[in-house]
Write a protein that holds these residues in place. Sequence first.
Motif, PDB file in Angstrom:
ATOM      1  N   TYR A 187       1.034 -10.211  -3.551  1.00 36.75           N
ATOM      2  CA  TYR A 187       1.413  -9.542  -2.309  1.00 36.75           C
ATOM      3  C   TYR A 187       0.212  -9.281  -1.407  1.00 36.75           C
ATOM      4  O   TYR A 187       0.348  -9.284  -0.181  1.00 36.75           O
ATOM      5  CB  TYR A 187       2.172  -8.247  -2.627  1.00 36.75           C
ATOM      6  CG  TYR A 187       3.477  -8.519  -3.333  1.00 36.75           C
ATOM      7  CD1 TYR A 187       4.563  -9.028  -2.631  1.00 36.75           C
ATOM      8  CD2 TYR A 187       3.621  -8.314  -4.706  1.00 36.75           C
ATOM      9  CE1 TYR A 187       5.769  -9.306  -3.266  1.00 36.75           C
ATOM     10  CE2 TYR A 187       4.819  -8.586  -5.354  1.00 36.75           C
ATOM     11  CZ  TYR A 187       5.892  -9.085  -4.628  1.00 36.75           C
ATOM     12  OH  TYR A 187       7.076  -9.376  -5.262  1.00 36.75           O
TER      13      TYR A 187
ATOM     14  N   THR B  50       4.810  -5.681   1.394  1.00 38.50           N
ATOM     15  CA  THR B  50       3.757  -6.054   2.343  1.00 38.50           C
ATOM     16  C   THR B  50       4.018  -5.584   3.771  1.00 38.50           C
ATOM     17  O   THR B  50       3.093  -5.560   4.586  1.00 38.50           O
ATOM     18  CB  THR B  50       3.588  -7.589   2.392  1.00 38.50           C
ATOM     19  OG1 THR B  50       4.748  -8.177   3.003  1.00 38.50           O
ATOM     20  CG2 THR B  50       3.402  -8.168   0.997  1.00 38.50           C
TER      21      THR B  50
ATOM     22  N   ARG C 253       0.107 -10.607   2.446  1.00 37.49           N
ATOM     23  CA  ARG C 253      -0.166  -9.733   3.589  1.00 37.49           C
ATOM     24  C   ARG C 253      -1.373 -10.236   4.393  1.00 37.49           C
ATOM     25  O   ARG C 253      -1.398 -10.106   5.623  1.00 37.49           O
ATOM     26  CB  ARG C 253      -0.394  -8.288   3.127  1.00 37.49           C
ATOM     27  CG  ARG C 253      -0.648  -7.348   4.302  1.00 37.49           C
ATOM     28  CD  ARG C 253      -0.458  -5.889   4.004  1.00 37.49           C
ATOM     29  NE  ARG C 253      -0.761  -5.091   5.176  1.00 37.49           N
ATOM     30  CZ  ARG C 253       0.089  -4.845   6.173  1.00 37.49           C
ATOM     31  NH1 ARG C 253       1.306  -5.318   6.135  1.00 37.49           N
ATOM     32  NH2 ARG C 253      -0.277  -4.116   7.207  1.00 37.49           N
TER      33      ARG C 253
ATOM     34  N   PRO D  79       0.035 -13.701   6.853  1.00 35.14           N
ATOM     35  CA  PRO D  79       1.452 -13.561   7.220  1.00 35.14           C
ATOM     36  C   PRO D  79       2.019 -14.832   7.850  1.00 35.14           C
ATOM     37  O   PRO D  79       1.439 -15.391   8.776  1.00 35.14           O
ATOM     38  CB  PRO D  79       1.432 -12.401   8.218  1.00 35.14           C
ATOM     39  CG  PRO D  79       0.045 -12.400   8.785  1.00 35.14           C
ATOM     40  CD  PRO D  79      -0.852 -12.846   7.669  1.00 35.14           C
TER      41      PRO D  79
ATOM     42  N   LEU E 161       5.742  -7.371   5.766  1.00 34.72           N
ATOM     43  CA  LEU E 161       5.939  -8.601   6.520  1.00 34.72           C
ATOM     44  C   LEU E 161       7.402  -8.751   6.938  1.00 34.72           C
ATOM     45  O   LEU E 161       8.303  -8.595   6.120  1.00 34.72           O
ATOM     46  CB  LEU E 161       5.529  -9.806   5.669  1.00 34.72           C
ATOM     47  CG  LEU E 161       5.721 -11.193   6.304  1.00 34.72           C
ATOM     48  CD1 LEU E 161       4.818 -11.365   7.517  1.00 34.72           C
ATOM     49  CD2 LEU E 161       5.468 -12.300   5.274  1.00 34.72           C
TER      50      LEU E 161
ATOM     51  N   LEU F 151       4.419  -5.880   9.688  1.00 31.96           N
ATOM     52  CA  LEU F 151       3.520  -6.993   9.968  1.00 31.96           C
ATOM     53  C   LEU F 151       4.334  -8.175  10.469  1.00 31.96           C
ATOM     54  O   LEU F 151       5.239  -8.651   9.781  1.00 31.96           O
ATOM     55  CB  LEU F 151       2.760  -7.366   8.689  1.00 31.96           C
ATOM     56  CG  LEU F 151       1.748  -8.504   8.750  1.00 31.96           C
ATOM     57  CD1 LEU F 151       0.608  -8.155   9.700  1.00 31.96           C
ATOM     58  CD2 LEU F 151       1.213  -8.795   7.347  1.00 31.96           C
TER      59      LEU F 151
END
Length: 341
Positions: free
Chosen positions: A122, A149, A126, A129, A151, A28
């Motif tokens: 978390y 996540t 997510r 972001p 990220l 992500l």
Amino acid sequence: MSTRRSFLKFAGLFPVAGFSAPVPPATLKPRRLNPGDTIGLFCPAAPAYSREQVTIAVESLQALGFKTKMGPHFYDRYGYLAGRDADRAADLNAFFADPTVNGVIAMHGGWGCARLLPLLDYGLIRRNPKPLLGYSDITALLLGIHAKTGLITFHGPEGAATWNAYTVDWFRRVLMNAEAVTLQNPADKGDNLVQVQDRISTLTPGTARGRLLGGNLTVLSHLIGSPYLPDWQNSILFVEDVGEDVYRMDRMLTHLKLAGILDQLSGFVFGKCTRCDAGSGSYGSLTLEDVFADHIAPLRKPAFTGAMIGHIKDKFTVPVGIAAEMDAGRGTIRLLEGAVQ
């Protein structure tokens, strides 16, 4: 007894519900930072001892065109920590939930980030972001949040860092311009016949591709065995450290080896180990070069040392979790895509 043995042998052929390896979350990317955005400043580890240092950090971010916002518990103190764990975690959760905050930067490291990992939301992170930036002890948050996540997080300057031209240039290119940069050391010889400062040393030549993962070696090694480390398979590990005796560096790399992490890597990059010399009185000490020869060279995977990553003034901004290609002969790390949207 024979029935029990038969069952265990049979059960080992199939994954057991609740015990299968977790599937890593999809990668992500956060949104890039733009002038006019608001940066949330927080203290996830050591307290903010110097208000002048905080003022310099705020003014530096303002000079980059950002507004700043401090967490409610920014100036808290609980012994060597910047307040209670729950309050420090609440500041970070709140910044991710706050639609007016576009990115989050740790003021400085110290110790304490790993204590926050069980307290973070978390799912919230997510769903919202944002770039999270820091180094040293912040490694626990960079790796833990990425593992939980997907990220992309960023190993780079903290609020208290030296926001000089070199550091700011990499920050802008990676986090503001969304460039797929090639991280490469400066090649300035000064008035020397050859380059002396910031040299690259190739341990094993070659190129390798994989996800960039890493940070501070001490912090990373202390997370082994927890659920807050990502999947290392075919990754490029980058590490750095400060103030560690050589035998401790040996111990930590041995830990990574025994845990099976080194064998999973596609490549290895060591940044700077500041104040890590064997020193006087260290009779019979190995050197860092010896330690790398013992642990890294036998991997026969591309590896180099000396990257501008660590407790230094001039530093890269390195995305954690992004696909990259390293060239150990040239001492470069090339991002295969921009790390922000």
